[in-house]
Design a protein around this motif. Structure first.
Motif, mmCIF file in Angstrom:
data_model
loop_
_atom_site.group_PDB
_atom_site.id
_atom_site.type_symbol
_atom_site.label_atom_id
_atom_site.label_comp_id
_atom_site.label_asym_id
_atom_site.label_seq_id
_atom_site.Cartn_x
_atom_site.Cartn_y
_atom_site.Cartn_z
ATOM 1 N N THR A 1 0.834 -1.203 0.000
ATOM 2 C CA THR A 1 0.000 0.000 0.000
ATOM 3 C C THR A 1 0.865 1.248 0.000
ATOM 4 O O THR A 1 0.586 2.222 -0.707
ATOM 5 N N ASN B 1 1.213 4.531 -3.036
ATOM 6 C CA ASN B 1 0.418 5.550 -2.359
ATOM 7 C C ASN B 1 0.001 6.690 -3.271
ATOM 8 O O ASN B 1 -0.704 7.596 -2.853
ATOM 9 N N TYR C 1 -1.935 6.260 -5.637
ATOM 10 C CA TYR C 1 -3.319 5.925 -5.975
ATOM 11 C C TYR C 1 -4.127 5.746 -4.698
ATOM 12 O O TYR C 1 -3.586 5.442 -3.642
ATOM 13 N N ASP C 2 -5.447 5.949 -4.843
ATOM 14 C CA ASP C 2 -6.334 5.652 -3.720
ATOM 15 C C ASP C 2 -6.433 4.140 -3.559
ATOM 16 O O ASP C 2 -6.737 3.424 -4.527
ATOM 17 N N THR C 3 -6.184 3.641 -2.379
ATOM 18 C CA THR C 3 -6.214 2.193 -2.133
ATOM 19 C C THR C 3 -7.187 1.864 -1.014
ATOM 20 O O THR C 3 -7.385 2.656 -0.085
ATOM 21 N N GLN D 1 -7.987 -1.380 1.519
ATOM 22 C CA GLN D 1 -7.612 -2.719 1.978
ATOM 23 C C GLN D 1 -8.862 -3.522 2.317
ATOM 24 O O GLN D 1 -9.807 -2.996 2.909
ATOM 25 N N ILE E 1 -5.839 -5.589 -1.894
ATOM 26 C CA ILE E 1 -5.889 -4.131 -1.990
ATOM 27 C C ILE E 1 -6.645 -3.774 -3.263
ATOM 28 O O ILE E 1 -6.288 -4.238 -4.348
ATOM 29 N N VAL F 1 -7.376 -1.026 -5.915
ATOM 30 C CA VAL F 1 -6.640 0.155 -6.369
ATOM 31 C C VAL F 1 -7.519 0.964 -7.314
ATOM 32 O O VAL F 1 -7.996 0.457 -8.339
#
Length: 292
Positions: free
Chosen positions: A109, A113, A115-117, A119, A272, A274
């Motif tokens: 992650t 970072n 990109y919006d991730t 979990q 994750i 993405v």
């Protein structure tokens, strides 16, 4: 007093005298026993030995039974403790592996970072579609949307196929066909090799990477294939797999590379999601750089 009464009294007196004499005689220190005393002692000794032998035998049997029972109980207790120990070792191993997976997921992650991730954790997997789909515990309420890329710490595993408020269905790469293509590339210093991940071949257990544009050099084994970002759905740079082999088509005009997936499709616990869109902070940073 009659004669018979006197005679009886006389005999009783004589008997008492004899008894006292015998008692006195028996109390004296003697090294030799009389014949009656030896007979009595031998008789008593034989009787004691005769009675004591079976008593000891029976007592020994009960003692052995008690020891066997105690041994059995101890054995059962030890088995129970051993079972608990094995279960504890297994639980510790499971926690260790899950901890390592979570650490790898967090590290992954951090590495993407820009990109919006999101979990998520796998909550179910249908036996009928074991190698095609999984269900995760995040949905639209958490920002998940269809066609978002889904990865693990090892690499890409697929994309979001359907979304509800609190859960999502992920289509795995092993369930991809010609209608689900991924624009991919093999990065090289000179010239990148571009192509499309078209489908999963169950016979070779490989993703089929159809090469569109390539360099003059032949592909080498274990070269890394990543998403190119040109397809409009997936962010660039997500690991997909490594080259296993290259096969030409029947006319020799194009080549297809067999790609070993980077992620283990049979052991997926934490993922994750993405978002292709750049995260807010990175977007502001890019705007500031453009203004400068």
């Amino acid at each position: 007093m009659s004669f018979f009464q006197k005679k009886r009294l006389f005999l009783l007196l004589i008997g008492m005298i004899v008894l006292v004499v015998l008692i006195g005689y028996s109390l004296t220190n003697r090294s030799q026993l009389t014949a009656p005393e030896q007979f009595v002692m031998d008789t008593v000794g034989w009787a004691q030995n005769t009675i004591q032998t079976p008593v000891k035998y029976v007592t020994g049997i009960f003692s052995n039974i008690s020891e066997l029972k105690n041994t059995f109980n101890e054995n059962q207790l030890l088995k129970s403790k051993l079972s608990e120990y094995k279960s504890l070792v297994y639980d510790v191993q499971e926690l260790k592996e899950e901890n390592e997976q979570l650490r790898e997921t967090l590290n992954k992650t951090d590495s993407i970072n820009q990109y919006d991730t999101i979990q998520a954790t796998v909550i179910s997997r249908s036996p009928e579609r074991w190698i095609e789909q999984i269900t995760i515990n995040k949905g639209t309420a958490h920002g998940v949307d269809t066609n978002m890329a889904v990865i693990t710490a090892e690499g890409m595993i697929g994309k979001v196929q359907a979304v509800s408020n609190s859960a999502s269905t992920v289509q795995l790469l092993t369930g991809f066909d010609q209608f689900n293509r991924i624009s991919a590339t093999i990065s090289r210093d000179g010239k990148d090799i571009f192509g499309l991940i078209e489908e999963y071949d169950k016979e070779t257990e490989s993703l089929l990477f159809k090469i569109i544009e390539e360099s003059d050099k032949d592909l080498e084994k274990d070269e890394l294939v990543v998403s190119s970002g040109l397809g409009g759905l997936f962010p660039a740079g997500l690991p997909i797999g490594t080259v296993k082999d290259v096969i030409p088509d029947q006319y020799g005009l194009t080549r297809t590379a067999l790609i070993k997936p980077a992620a283990d499709m049979y052991d997926i616990n934490h993922v994750i999601v993405v978002n292709r869109e750049v995260s807010g902070e990175d977007a502001i940073q890019e705007l500031e750089e453009d203004e400068e």
